[in-house]
Scaffold this active site. Structure first.
Site, PDB file in Angstrom:
ATOM      1  CB  SER A  79      37.346 -36.030 -12.053  1.00  0.00           C
ATOM      2  OG  SER A  79      36.222 -36.705 -12.557  1.00  0.00           O
TER       3      SER A  79
ATOM      4  CG  HIS B 150      31.571 -39.017  -9.788  1.00  0.00           C
ATOM      5  ND1 HIS B 150      32.120 -37.770 -10.005  1.00  0.00           N
ATOM      6  CD2 HIS B 150      32.562 -39.902 -10.053  1.00  0.00           C
ATOM      7  CE1 HIS B 150      33.365 -37.904 -10.383  1.00  0.00           C
ATOM      8  NE2 HIS B 150      33.665 -39.177 -10.421  1.00  0.00           N
TER       9      HIS B 150
ATOM     10  CE1 TYR C 105      45.212 -40.723 -20.297  1.00  0.00           C
ATOM     11  CE2 TYR C 105      43.226 -40.014 -19.163  1.00  0.00           C
ATOM     12  CZ  TYR C 105      44.584 -40.285 -19.155  1.00  0.00           C
ATOM     13  OH  TYR C 105      45.301 -40.129 -18.002  1.00  0.00           O
TER      14      TYR C 105
ATOM     15  CE  LYS D 291      34.738 -41.015 -14.210  1.00  0.00           C
ATOM     16  NZ  LYS D 291      34.524 -40.821 -12.780  1.00  0.00           N
TER      17      LYS D 291
ATOM     18  CG  ASP E 180      35.226 -42.836 -10.227  1.00  0.00           C
ATOM     19  OD1 ASP E 180      35.285 -41.662  -9.823  1.00  0.00           O
ATOM     20  OD2 ASP E 180      35.040 -43.112 -11.427  1.00  0.00           O
TER      21      ASP E 180
ATOM     22  CB  CYS F 190      38.166 -33.413  -5.696  1.00  0.00           C
ATOM     23  SG  CYS F 190      37.983 -32.030  -6.830  1.00  0.00           S
TER      24      CYS F 190
ATOM     25  NE  ARG G  14      35.992 -37.586 -16.725  1.00  0.00           N
ATOM     26  CZ  ARG G  14      35.557 -36.380 -16.432  1.00  0.00           C
ATOM     27  NH1 ARG G  14      34.689 -35.772 -17.223  1.00  0.00           N
ATOM     28  NH2 ARG G  14      35.947 -35.771 -15.347  1.00  0.00           N
TER      29      ARG G  14
ATOM     30  NE  ARG H 265      43.045 -39.906 -14.029  1.00  0.00           N
ATOM     31  CZ  ARG H 265      41.916 -39.665 -13.344  1.00  0.00           C
ATOM     32  NH1 ARG H 265      41.408 -40.590 -12.559  1.00  0.00           N
ATOM     33  NH2 ARG H 265      41.333 -38.498 -13.418  1.00  0.00           N
TER      34      ARG H 265
HETATM   35  O1  SAT Z   1      39.026 -40.511 -17.192  1.00  0.00           O
HETATM   36  S1  SAT Z   1      38.055 -40.854 -16.148  1.00  0.00           S
HETATM   37  O2  SAT Z   1      36.772 -40.250 -16.476  1.00  0.00           O
HETATM   38  O3  SAT Z   1      37.879 -42.277 -16.034  1.00  0.00           O
HETATM   39  C1  SAT Z   1      38.611 -40.259 -14.673  1.00  0.00           C
HETATM   40  C2  SAT Z   1      37.837 -39.142 -14.126  1.00  0.00           C
HETATM   41  O4  SAT Z   1      37.763 -38.089 -14.735  1.00  0.00           O
HETATM   42  O5  SAT Z   1      37.271 -39.301 -13.031  1.00  0.00           O
HETATM   43 MN    MN Z   2      35.523 -40.067 -11.236  1.00  0.00          MN
END
Ligand code: SAT
Ligand code: MN
Length: 595
Positions: A262, A240, A211, A220, A287, A264, A70, A379
């Protein structure tokens, strides 16, 4: 697919976007397996996707090295007044941002197909679900959306029946001239990337990145940034948070929602296999949680997503066997390494490191290579239904009643393993001051401590001070039925830099203590920072953590906490007069307790 949707807003929007972006063709997605297989085969033939011969129906993608996470610096909350976006968001006026982005969108899909992706966040037809339509020029996005959201032609029928939807415009920002050879991962340079949100009109515009959260706009952008602003207006919550169900040996169920930044460990906690005998954990989401107050006055949570977009490195049969079983087949891998026998590999997957790999940049790799074989933010995308411990109620439109909220982050020092908030206001204070060391889930420096309130800093679609107030309001409405609030830190380190707590499955011990607090089975000692377990109450049976480590994990270093105060003050000062008085009062009380 030939589609006629009788929805004026959709049709005029598609027409307008097509005229602006000038794709070669328009394709209306139906979400079918046939569609998925066909697009994957097309990407494999073009070289962008690598077929994994060792994993059934699975593919590996390698992104451009500049497009791996991100981009928070390029993410905008565009409200008419700058003040409404607040100090934690980048802001540009809707008029300016739309002007700049329209310039970029002009002709940006030349040489490409424009895919129309109808999707639902939450089960199709459920009263709490929201519909979206993403327009994208990336077939990789289409296939990921198939897994992460509910893509279906049934949504066209709902739109024809007049249902509302959230328009999500996405382009990778890489038009193709006639005869020009396509890149394996086309995208725009960083200063041309824009991830933009217009919460006042429920609209998303994303440009330049292919991405994850930049491009899969249901996640998000819609389910957090736009939904958080809707939730505040409508009196619910978009957070979140992972959601899990714990069942104790007597069969009593507890539902936990936990917010960590993210990368963690949300996915690991959501799929945990408890080490304590007789306890069971089932996953509802890893998530995002959408929560509403039910007829029973309790807070009920649903997972609006349909899959997992999980961090691969560090995932193994030791750390998260359930995730490993979830990704056995039908998976999209991004930026993992490729083994010589046609499988994926990443750092931490196996104790034995393969002698040869192709790294995430497509180069030969051996254990002597200096760089990681997989990108740290590599990922996997897999359907939630494939998870062996998915809860039977994970798609129940009524959601699950939340008993426990957990906040936390990555802190190598200061913060103890677990504490409980004194009350709701104190819990909101803990959430609002949460801090964590940054990870590679965002482009930028890794390991810096930053305040990440409620793990929502990158995802709150409005002024964070108003968001804190919304949390206080929700607590007032929930009263005695509000979830209890805890704060955890799995990441405290010793002087010599080693993790003190084993984490993963053993986190079940900490969850057990929380459940026993709810049931009034165990007491807690009052400390300066919150309620901590009494000696002997944390179930450590069969665990091999030295007593000195346990002491350090639970230690409250009042001097270090006092040192945090100026930073918390600065943090609150950022929100100006929108910081709720009740949080300032919590800060005063903390100060008083610290002496
Ligand atoms: O790339 S994402 O935003 O979907 C994953 C994350 O940062 O939690
Ligand atoms: Mn996340």
């Amino acid at each position: 697919m030939e589609v006629t949707v009788k929805n004026e807003k959709l049709n005029s929007w598609i027409k307008e976007i097509a005229e602006l972006c000038q794709p070669d063709s328009i394709y209306w997605c139906d979400g079918s397996k046939e569609e998925y297989d066909r697009l994957m085969a097309m990407m494999a033939a073009a070289g962008g996707a690598t077929v994994l011969t060792k994993r059934l129906n699975s593919f590996l993608f390698r992104t451009d090295p500049s497009d791996v996470a991100r981009v928070e610096d390029r993410t905008f909350i565009s409200t008419s007044s700058k003040d409404d976006a607040g100090p934690t968001n980048n802001w540009l006026s809707p008029a300016d941002l739309k002007k700049t982005m329209s310039g970029l969108y002009k002709g940006c899909m030349k040489g490409r197909t424009m895919y129309v992706i109808p999707f639902s966040m939450g089960p199709i037809g459920s009263p709490i679900s929201k519909l979206g339509v993403e327009v994208s020029d990336s077939p990789y996005v289409v296939c990921n959306m198939h897994m992460m959201t509910r893509v279906s032609s049934r949504i066209y029928d709902m739109l024809s029946a007049g249902e509302e939807f959230i328009p999500c415009l996405h382009s990778i920002g890489a038009p193709l001239e006639k005869g020009q050879k396509d890149a394996l991962w086309p995208c725009a340079p960083i200063d041309k990337k824009y991830i933009s949100h217009f919460p006042e009109e429920n609209l998303i515009w994303s440009y330049g990145s292919g991405y994850g959260g930049n491009a899969l706009l249901g996640k998000k952008c819609l389910a957090l940034r736009i939904a958080s602003a809707m939730a505040r207006r409508e009196g619910w919550m978009a957070e979140h948070m992972l959601i899990l169900r714990l069942t104790n040996p007597a069969g009593r169920q507890y539902h936990v929602a936990a917010a960590f930044p993210s990368a963690c460990g949300k996915t690991n906690l959501a799929m945990m296999t408890p080490t304590i005998p007789g306890w069971k954990c089932e996953c509802i989401g890893d998530d995002i949680a959408w929560m509403k107050i039910g007829a029973d006055g309790r807070l009920h949570a649903i997972n609006p997503e349909n899959g997992f977009f999980g961090v691969a490195p560090g995932t193994s049969y030791g750390t998260n066997p359930v995730a490993m079983d979830t990704v056995r087949e039908n998976v999209i891998f991004t930026n993992c390494a490729l083994t010589d026998d046609g499988d994926v590999w990443w750092e931490g997957m196996t104790d034995e490191v393969p002698a040869h790999l192709i790294d995430w940049k497509g180069r030969d790799w051996t254990p002597e290579s200096r760089e990681e074989a997989a990108h740290p933010n590599a990922r996997f995308t897999a359907r939630a239904a494939q998870c062996p411990v998915i809860c039977k109620d994970w798609e129940n439109p009524a959601g699950v009643p939340i008993d426990i909220f957990i906040f936390g982050g990555r802190r190598s020092g200061v913060v103890p393993l677990v504490s409980e908030a004194y009350n709701w206001d104190h819990g909101v204070f803990l959430g609002s001051t949460a801090a964590s060391e940054t990870t590679s889930a965002n482009i930028g420096a890794v390991g810096n401590l930053r305040r990440d309130p409620f793990a929502m800093k990158p995802f709150c679609g409005y002024h964070m001070g108003d968001y804190f107030r919304h949390w206080l309001d929700m607590g007032d409405r929930l009263g005695g039925k509000a979830p209890r609030i805890f704060y955890v830190n799995w990441f405290r380190k010793s002087q010599d830099g080693m993790f003190l707590w084993p984490g993963f499955s053993d986190n079940s011990r900490v969850l057990k203590w929380m459940c026993e607090r709810i049931d009034g089975k165990v007491g807690a000692r009052e400390t300066e920072i919150g309620l901590l377990p009494n000696d002997g109450d944390l179930d450590l049976s069969g665990l091999d953590v030295p007593e000195a480590s346990m002491k350090e994990l639970m230690r409250i270093d009042t001097a270090a906490w006092r040192d945090e105060l100026p930073d918390i003050e600065r943090h609150f000062a950022e929100f100006g007069n929108r910081i709720p008085e009740r949080l300032l009062q919590q800060l005063q009380e903390l100060k008083k307790r610290l002496g």
